[in-house]
Design a protein around this motif. Structure first.
Motif, PDB file in Angstrom:
ATOM      1  N   LEU A 139      69.487 -15.539   8.207  1.00 40.88           N
ATOM      2  CA  LEU A 139      69.353 -14.086   8.056  1.00 40.88           C
ATOM      3  C   LEU A 139      67.882 -13.692   7.887  1.00 40.88           C
ATOM      4  O   LEU A 139      67.419 -12.688   8.452  1.00 40.88           O
ATOM      5  CB  LEU A 139      70.175 -13.605   6.856  1.00 40.88           C
ATOM      6  CG  LEU A 139      71.697 -13.711   7.008  1.00 40.88           C
ATOM      7  CD1 LEU A 139      72.389 -13.409   5.676  1.00 40.88           C
ATOM      8  CD2 LEU A 139      72.193 -12.755   8.088  1.00 40.88           C
ATOM      9  N   PHE A 140      67.148 -14.484   7.129  1.00 38.09           N
ATOM     10  CA  PHE A 140      65.710 -14.240   6.976  1.00 38.09           C
ATOM     11  C   PHE A 140      65.007 -14.368   8.329  1.00 38.09           C
ATOM     12  O   PHE A 140      64.114 -13.577   8.653  1.00 38.09           O
ATOM     13  CB  PHE A 140      65.127 -15.233   5.971  1.00 38.09           C
ATOM     14  CG  PHE A 140      63.632 -15.137   5.816  1.00 38.09           C
ATOM     15  CD1 PHE A 140      63.068 -14.162   5.009  1.00 38.09           C
ATOM     16  CD2 PHE A 140      62.792 -16.012   6.482  1.00 38.09           C
ATOM     17  CE1 PHE A 140      61.692 -14.061   4.877  1.00 38.09           C
ATOM     18  CE2 PHE A 140      61.419 -15.930   6.346  1.00 38.09           C
ATOM     19  CZ  PHE A 140      60.871 -14.948   5.539  1.00 38.09           C
ATOM     20  N   ALA A 141      65.407 -15.351   9.132  1.00 45.65           N
ATOM     21  CA  ALA A 141      64.794 -15.555  10.443  1.00 45.65           C
ATOM     22  C   ALA A 141      65.040 -14.354  11.357  1.00 45.65           C
ATOM     23  O   ALA A 141      64.154 -13.961  12.134  1.00 45.65           O
ATOM     24  CB  ALA A 141      65.344 -16.826  11.082  1.00 45.65           C
ATOM     25  N   ALA A 142      66.233 -13.748  11.287  1.00 47.70           N
ATOM     26  CA  ALA A 142      66.521 -12.571  12.110  1.00 47.70           C
ATOM     27  C   ALA A 142      65.591 -11.417  11.745  1.00 47.70           C
ATOM     28  O   ALA A 142      65.073 -10.709  12.619  1.00 47.70           O
ATOM     29  CB  ALA A 142      67.980 -12.163  11.937  1.00 47.70           C
ATOM     30  N   ALA A 143      65.360 -11.221  10.436  1.00 52.52           N
ATOM     31  CA  ALA A 143      64.442 -10.168  10.009  1.00 52.52           C
ATOM     32  C   ALA A 143      63.016 -10.457  10.464  1.00 52.52           C
ATOM     33  O   ALA A 143      62.280  -9.554  10.877  1.00 52.52           O
ATOM     34  CB  ALA A 143      64.501 -10.024   8.483  1.00 52.52           C
ATOM     35  N   LEU A 144      62.623 -11.716  10.411  1.00 54.27           N
ATOM     36  CA  LEU A 144      61.277 -12.088  10.829  1.00 54.27           C
ATOM     37  C   LEU A 144      61.098 -11.858  12.329  1.00 54.27           C
ATOM     38  O   LEU A 144      60.023 -11.420  12.782  1.00 54.27           O
ATOM     39  CB  LEU A 144      61.026 -13.553  10.482  1.00 54.27           C
ATOM     40  CG  LEU A 144      59.573 -14.028  10.438  1.00 54.27           C
ATOM     41  CD1 LEU A 144      58.769 -13.244   9.429  1.00 54.27           C
ATOM     42  CD2 LEU A 144      59.535 -15.517  10.098  1.00 54.27           C
ATOM     43  N   ALA A 145      62.146 -12.117  13.111  1.00 48.48           N
ATOM     44  CA  ALA A 145      62.077 -11.867  14.550  1.00 48.48           C
ATOM     45  C   ALA A 145      61.861 -10.386  14.843  1.00 48.48           C
ATOM     46  O   ALA A 145      61.093 -10.019  15.741  1.00 48.48           O
ATOM     47  CB  ALA A 145      63.351 -12.365  15.228  1.00 48.48           C
ATOM     48  N   ALA A 146      62.531  -9.528  14.081  1.00 44.64           N
ATOM     49  CA  ALA A 146      62.364  -8.089  14.286  1.00 44.64           C
ATOM     50  C   ALA A 146      60.935  -7.642  14.018  1.00 44.64           C
ATOM     51  O   ALA A 146      60.422  -6.726  14.679  1.00 44.64           O
ATOM     52  CB  ALA A 146      63.339  -7.329  13.385  1.00 44.64           C
ATOM     53  N   ALA A 147      60.259  -8.296  13.080  1.00 47.71           N
ATOM     54  CA  ALA A 147      58.874  -7.928  12.759  1.00 47.71           C
ATOM     55  C   ALA A 147      57.927  -8.172  13.930  1.00 47.71           C
ATOM     56  O   ALA A 147      56.841  -7.588  13.981  1.00 47.71           O
ATOM     57  CB  ALA A 147      58.404  -8.711  11.532  1.00 47.71           C
ATOM     58  N   ALA A 148      58.326  -9.019  14.885  1.00 44.85           N
ATOM     59  CA  ALA A 148      57.470  -9.289  16.049  1.00 44.85           C
ATOM     60  C   ALA A 148      57.315  -8.067  16.945  1.00 44.85           C
ATOM     61  O   ALA A 148      56.440  -8.044  17.823  1.00 44.85           O
ATOM     62  CB  ALA A 148      58.040 -10.456  16.853  1.00 44.85           C
ATOM     63  N   LEU A 149      58.156  -7.045  16.762  1.00 43.90           N
ATOM     64  CA  LEU A 149      58.012  -5.819  17.548  1.00 43.90           C
ATOM     65  C   LEU A 149      56.665  -5.137  17.305  1.00 43.90           C
ATOM     66  O   LEU A 149      56.096  -4.518  18.204  1.00 43.90           O
ATOM     67  CB  LEU A 149      59.144  -4.848  17.199  1.00 43.90           C
ATOM     68  CG  LEU A 149      60.444  -4.992  17.983  1.00 43.90           C
ATOM     69  CD1 LEU A 149      61.520  -4.104  17.384  1.00 43.90           C
ATOM     70  CD2 LEU A 149      60.218  -4.647  19.450  1.00 43.90           C
TER      71      LEU A 149
END
Length: 351
Positions: A139-149
């Motif tokens: 779940l933390f990884a999914a949030a981190l992926a969104a930050a790449a926007l």
């Protein structure tokens, strides 16, 4: 690092793990040709931003769903989204530098990717141990992926392609390139989805597997940065062939299932040589097509890669349950040798 272990924690066997990994590759296979159209229609920056946002959403759902059929469907969707990122990557780098600097540019890109992965793999292992499970870390990884926007939206847009221009190249070179390329991905795809399970079956705890993956990526950083030196010394095609042959040796060492630190060294060598070939492969492909056809060439390239990986993941998952890692990885090493030999025979002189 963690997703296959998450599936095992849910109670699924290696056959199901192989099927879900095959669904990812099948999704990527289906998504490659539309990925070229998306890049052509919305530009490289728009396609990249859309892929990042969709990746974060799918990753979130894959971290909470537990039923096999929805997991396979989400794996397919995640693969299709990843295909868009894969398609725009090579043309973006090729457009940024001249032909003579292209191998160095691809090497730098992969080195940065691996350097980021070093921290990611270490963090994943630590989070899974400290959060008492793989799901919170995912779940933390999914949030981190969104930050790449945020950085993606700040990229400078590339020039728009000519309206009505041809997207996909047509050449004898492309057919000669893709034939050994398919065999290559059959070889590497038989092991790559199962690396974490390989070490788990050997008794390594998840935090140690994270350290192993991070340490291997340290070696990969140095390996891909050395790729231009190998290419300069042996030539583009021969350099790729030698790296493929070295990868086959790495697979052979993994097939031997050596104990402890020897297994870790064999894995690091395998991953280093495998990825060391990527700058050369991307450079060779991008040098042989026109600028307006690079997205299409990249899509066809990944269409073959993802198709071979889907077949390899599905077949390897079933064969691993029946024969174990030793026999399956020995077969993968033989395929890598065939890929190197075929590549040399078909592409000699295509510098």
């Amino acid at each position: 690092l963690l997703y296959n272990l998450y599936l095992v924690d849910l109670g699924f066997g290696l056959g199901v793990v192989g099927q879900i990994n095959a669904a990812v590759r099948a999704g990527s296979l289906v998504g490659t040709l539309p990925g070229a159209w998306i890049a052509h229609r919305f530009g490289l920056r728009g396609a990249l931003a859309g892929a990042i946002g969709a990746t974060a959403a799918v990753a979130l759902l894959r971290s909470v769903v537990t039923a096999q059929v929805p997991l396979a469907a989400l794996a397919f969707a995640g693969g299709a989204v990843f295909a868009v990122w894969a398609v725009v990557m090579a043309p973006s780098i090729a457009a940024a530098v001249g032909e003579k600097r292209r191998a160095a540019a691809f090497s730098f890109f992969f080195a940065v990717m691996f350097a980021t992965g070093i921290a990611g793999n270490w963090l994943a292992g630590q989070l899974a141990a400290r959060m008492h499970g793989t799901r919170p870390a995912l779940l933390f990884a999914a949030a981190l992926a969104a930050a790449a926007l945020l950085p993606a939206l700040r990229l400078k847009p590339a020039p728009a392609p000519e309206p009505g221009g041809r997207i996909y190249p047509r050449s004898r070179f492309l057919a000669r390139f893709l034939a050994p390329f398919a065999i290559w991905h059959l070889a590497t795809g038989a092991f790559n989805p199962f690396g974490n399970v390989y070490f788990s079956r050997m008794g390594f705890p998840v935090e140690q597997i994270g350290v192993i993956f991070s340490a291997a990526q340290v070696v990969q950083v140095f390996a891909v940065l050395c790729a231009p030196l190998v290419i300069r010394r042996f030539g583009l095609v021969n350099g790729i062939v030698w790296m493929m042959a070295a990868t086959a040796l790495g697979l052979s060492s993994l097939a031997a299932q050596l104990p402890g630190v020897l297994a870790v060294l064999g894995y690091a060598a395998y991953m280093a040589f495998q990825w060391m070939s990527e700058p050369g492969l991307n450079t060779l492909l991008m040098n042989q097509v026109s600028e307006r056809e690079r997205s299409g060439a990249s899509a066809l390239n990944y269409l073959v890669a993802f198709g071979a990986q889907a077949v390899a993941a599905l077949g390897a998952g079933l064969l691993l349950e029946r024969f174990g890692f030793g026999a399956v990885l020995a077969g993968a090493a033989a395929l890598a040798v065939i890929a190197a030999t075929t590549f040399r025979r078909l592409l000699s002189g295509s510098e």
